[in-house]
Design an enzyme around this catalytic site. Sequence first.
Site, PDB file in Angstrom:
ATOM      1  N   ASP A 197      -4.608  18.392  -7.091  1.00 43.56           N
ATOM      2  CA  ASP A 197      -5.071  17.008  -7.207  1.00 43.56           C
ATOM      3  C   ASP A 197      -5.785  16.841  -8.539  1.00 43.56           C
ATOM      4  O   ASP A 197      -6.451  17.780  -8.998  1.00 43.56           O
ATOM      5  CB  ASP A 197      -6.044  16.707  -6.052  1.00 43.56           C
ATOM      6  CG  ASP A 197      -6.133  15.231  -5.728  1.00 43.56           C
ATOM      7  OD1 ASP A 197      -5.750  14.847  -4.609  1.00 43.56           O
ATOM      8  OD2 ASP A 197      -6.597  14.456  -6.598  1.00 43.56           O
ATOM      9  N   TYR A 228       4.369  -1.847  -6.901  1.00 38.76           N
ATOM     10  CA  TYR A 228       4.069  -0.631  -6.125  1.00 38.76           C
ATOM     11  C   TYR A 228       5.314  -0.216  -5.319  1.00 38.76           C
ATOM     12  O   TYR A 228       5.775   0.933  -5.400  1.00 38.76           O
ATOM     13  CB  TYR A 228       2.881  -0.895  -5.190  1.00 38.76           C
ATOM     14  CG  TYR A 228       2.705   0.176  -4.155  1.00 38.76           C
ATOM     15  CD1 TYR A 228       2.404   1.483  -4.514  1.00 38.76           C
ATOM     16  CD2 TYR A 228       2.851  -0.114  -2.786  1.00 38.76           C
ATOM     17  CE1 TYR A 228       2.264   2.478  -3.553  1.00 38.76           C
ATOM     18  CE2 TYR A 228       2.705   0.868  -1.823  1.00 38.76           C
ATOM     19  CZ  TYR A 228       2.419   2.165  -2.218  1.00 38.76           C
ATOM     20  OH  TYR A 228       2.291   3.134  -1.257  1.00 38.76           O
ATOM     21  N   ARG A 235      -3.103 -13.848   0.821  1.00 40.57           N
ATOM     22  CA  ARG A 235      -3.029 -12.917  -0.314  1.00 40.57           C
ATOM     23  C   ARG A 235      -1.575 -12.914  -0.785  1.00 40.57           C
ATOM     24  O   ARG A 235      -0.670 -12.681   0.025  1.00 40.57           O
ATOM     25  CB  ARG A 235      -3.458 -11.525   0.159  1.00 40.57           C
ATOM     26  CG  ARG A 235      -3.514 -10.494  -0.940  1.00 40.57           C
ATOM     27  CD  ARG A 235      -4.149  -9.194  -0.457  1.00 40.57           C
ATOM     28  NE  ARG A 235      -3.352  -8.517   0.549  1.00 40.57           N
ATOM     29  CZ  ARG A 235      -3.669  -7.342   1.100  1.00 40.57           C
ATOM     30  NH1 ARG A 235      -4.784  -6.738   0.749  1.00 40.57           N
ATOM     31  NH2 ARG A 235      -2.898  -6.794   2.006  1.00 40.57           N
TER      32      ARG A 235
HETATM   33  N1  UDP Z   1      -6.354  -8.323   5.202  1.00 40.86           N
HETATM   34  C1  UDP Z   1      -7.273  -9.344   5.383  1.00 40.86           C
HETATM   35  N2  UDP Z   1      -8.472  -9.241   4.757  1.00 40.86           N
HETATM   36  C2  UDP Z   1      -8.821  -8.185   3.972  1.00 40.86           C
HETATM   37  C3  UDP Z   1      -7.880  -7.130   3.798  1.00 40.86           C
HETATM   38  C4  UDP Z   1      -6.663  -7.239   4.429  1.00 40.86           C
HETATM   39  O1  UDP Z   1      -7.018 -10.332   6.082  1.00 40.86           O
HETATM   40  O2  UDP Z   1      -9.944  -8.184   3.428  1.00 40.86           O
HETATM   41  C5  UDP Z   1      -5.058  -8.404   5.882  1.00 40.86           C
HETATM   42  C6  UDP Z   1      -3.858  -8.376   4.951  1.00 40.86           C
HETATM   43  O3  UDP Z   1      -3.498  -9.678   4.585  1.00 40.86           O
HETATM   44  C7  UDP Z   1      -2.798  -7.699   5.822  1.00 40.86           C
HETATM   45  C8  UDP Z   1      -3.598  -6.775   6.729  1.00 40.86           C
HETATM   46  O4  UDP Z   1      -4.939  -7.248   6.683  1.00 40.86           O
HETATM   47  O5  UDP Z   1      -2.169  -8.651   6.657  1.00 40.86           O
HETATM   48  C9  UDP Z   1      -3.572  -5.327   6.266  1.00 40.86           C
HETATM   49  O6  UDP Z   1      -3.907  -5.280   4.890  1.00 40.86           O
HETATM   50  P1  UDP Z   1      -4.293  -3.935   4.143  1.00 40.86           P
HETATM   51  O7  UDP Z   1      -4.727  -4.307   2.768  1.00 40.86           O
HETATM   52  O8  UDP Z   1      -5.225  -3.148   4.995  1.00 40.86           O
HETATM   53  O9  UDP Z   1      -2.925  -3.120   4.102  1.00 40.86           O
HETATM   54  P2  UDP Z   1      -1.481  -3.518   3.484  1.00 40.86           P
HETATM   55  O10 UDP Z   1      -0.783  -4.260   4.596  1.00 40.86           O
HETATM   56  O11 UDP Z   1      -1.695  -4.319   2.270  1.00 40.86           O
HETATM   57  O12 UDP Z   1      -0.869  -2.190   3.229  1.00 40.86           O
END
Ligand code: UDP
Length: 320
Positions: free
Chosen positions: A31, A138, A278
């Site tokens: 790492d 990503y 988002r």
């Molecule tokens: N999410 C949210 N608020 C936050 C972070 C995440 O509502 O502060 C929501 C996001 O829109 C998704 C879910 O939680 O629907 C999981 O998001 P996370 O970022 O944990 O993982 P990802 O799905 O992006 O891998």
Amino acid sequence: MAVLVVGGAGYIGSHAAHVLRRKGYDVIIYDDLSTGHKTLADGFDLVIGDIADSAKIAKLLSRCDAVMHFAAHAYVGESVQNPKKYFHNNVTAALTLLDTVMESRVRKFIFSSTCAVYGNPVKVPITEENPRQPVNPYGATKLAFENALEAYGRAYGLRFVSFRYFNAAGADENGKVGELHAPETHLIPLIFQAAQGKRAAVDIFGDDYPTADGTCIRDYIHVTDLAEAHVLGLEYLSKGESTAVNLGSGDGYSVKQVVAAVERITGRKVPTHITARRPGDPPELVADPALAEKLLKWKAKRSLDDIISTAWKWAQQSAH
Ligand code: UDP
């Protein structure tokens, strides 16, 4: 059998290292500690270095039988802002690692891929047949590496498993490893911060999605379940085959359901604040985990409640 766990001081890699050791494998963690944490590799043989440092890795490979590659940048939002960082590390440097492996006698390779390779799925639950059309850099970098593995497999006899993770969460039951991201962007640790009063509220990114309660649905998978799949992946590779396979529970929970589960399990109130969606978040991502069960005899054993209770225990440990 010895396994080189590249990125083993990170969240998922450290859990894999612990499960490997519990199952009797020898483990070397490699790492660069750019996002990993030395403490997550405590008690392991840790070599600090860059994934593109072929000479250093070649020496370690002479003592190993397989490689698990977890070392990647993994923030979707950052990948949109700074794609160069993502392509350089997740593709260019990762290909150098792969070429170093091909110059050794190691032919077993396990790769951390993601459900982000599917982009906006055409059908949910998502099978491995879903077209791979990532909607962010990503996911594009992970797909590029999957493509390289497939081509190297055909041309050079590499045996690989690409594991497409859904939402990794939770912490090992042994209490020694858990999620440590800075900055934290993941839902469950952020909900805990709100429950602990470390932030005023957790933002809910959109409540106008076409889902039952309007919030996004995700498939949360316990990190120890993921880690156990990696060990089964090694056994599968011994058959001389390669595959790409989803690792999810098959159950979806909305953001509001996760918040409610945290309130129930921790006994704390979680202040929430509805904000805009988002960008890039599909309404629903849930795995069809049938292929993993068929090929690896793997199935998620831990529930959302297990995820929350192990992660809560970890979040409350004063050391973090
Ligand atoms: N999410 C949210 N608020 C936050 C972070 C995440 O509502 O502060 C929501 C996001 O829109 C998704 C879910 O939680 O629907 C999981 O998001 P996370 O970022 O944990 O993982 P990802 O799905 O992006 O891998």
